[in-house]
Design a protein around this motif. Structure first.
Motif, PDB file in Angstrom:
ATOM      1  N   GLU A 273       0.820  -1.119   0.076  1.00 39.61           N
ATOM      2  CA  GLU A 273      -0.048   0.104   0.041  1.00 39.61           C
ATOM      3  C   GLU A 273       0.931   1.310  -0.146  1.00 39.61           C
ATOM      4  N   GLU A 274       0.217   2.204  -0.713  1.00 40.78           N
ATOM      5  CA  GLU A 274       0.862   3.582  -0.484  1.00 40.78           C
ATOM      6  C   GLU A 274      -0.074   4.634   0.146  1.00 40.78           C
ATOM      7  N   LYS A 275       0.310   5.179   1.336  1.00 37.51           N
ATOM      8  CA  LYS A 275      -0.393   6.274   1.913  1.00 37.51           C
ATOM      9  C   LYS A 275       0.123   7.614   2.154  1.00 37.51           C
ATOM     10  N   GLU A 276      -0.529   8.452   2.187  1.00 35.21           N
ATOM     11  CA  GLU A 276      -0.066   9.966   2.463  1.00 35.21           C
ATOM     12  C   GLU A 276      -0.632  10.386   3.508  1.00 35.21           C
ATOM     13  N   PHE A 277       0.315  10.916   4.489  1.00 42.31           N
ATOM     14  CA  PHE A 277       0.131  11.437   5.855  1.00 42.31           C
ATOM     15  C   PHE A 277       0.115  12.805   5.784  1.00 42.31           C
TER      16      PHE A 277
END
Length: 124
Positions: free
Chosen positions: A39-43
């Motif tokens: 997964e690729e997530k942006e915070f």
């Protein structure tokens, strides 16, 4: 001279009600943010007046599957981790800036990981 006052706790600690200022306080709690396998997530990370190079903590219950973590297109090798949390320095050449910072984390391993971004606020 060092003009900054540093916070008592960091972003991986539980924040306290008593010293919190409701007028201009910011709750910075970036502990154990889950990123699933592949997964690729942006915070959204809220920086402070003092430029900081945070420490990254990564935890996986299957550390043998951890190979790399990609933070804002910068790949960091985390193979060789044997168990628990691994701590490594901020992989980018620039610090977190005051205000909003978007951090994109890509988990290339086959198991989920917990990522913590640790720094103590500093202000004038």
């Amino acid at each position: 001279a060092y003009p900054y006052k540093k916070a008592i706790s960091d972003t991986a600690s539980d924040w306290l009600w008593d010293p919190f200022c409701f007028e201009n306080g910011v709750i910075r709690e970036y502990k154990d943010m889950k990123v699933e396998a592949g997964e690729e997530k942006e915070f959204l990370i809220i920086g402070c007046a003092m430029p900081v190079y945070p420490k990254i903590l990564v935890f996986s219950d299957a550390p043998e599957s951890m190979r790399e973590l990609v933070i804002n297109d910068v790949s960091t090798d985390i193979s060789g981790v044997t168990s628990g949390y691994v701590s490594f320095p901020w992989p980018l050449s620039y610090p977190l800036s005051d205000g909003e910072n978007k951090i994109r984390i890509e988990n290339t391993s086959s198991h989920s990981v917990l990522v913590s971004i640790v720094f103590a606020e500093g202000r004038l």
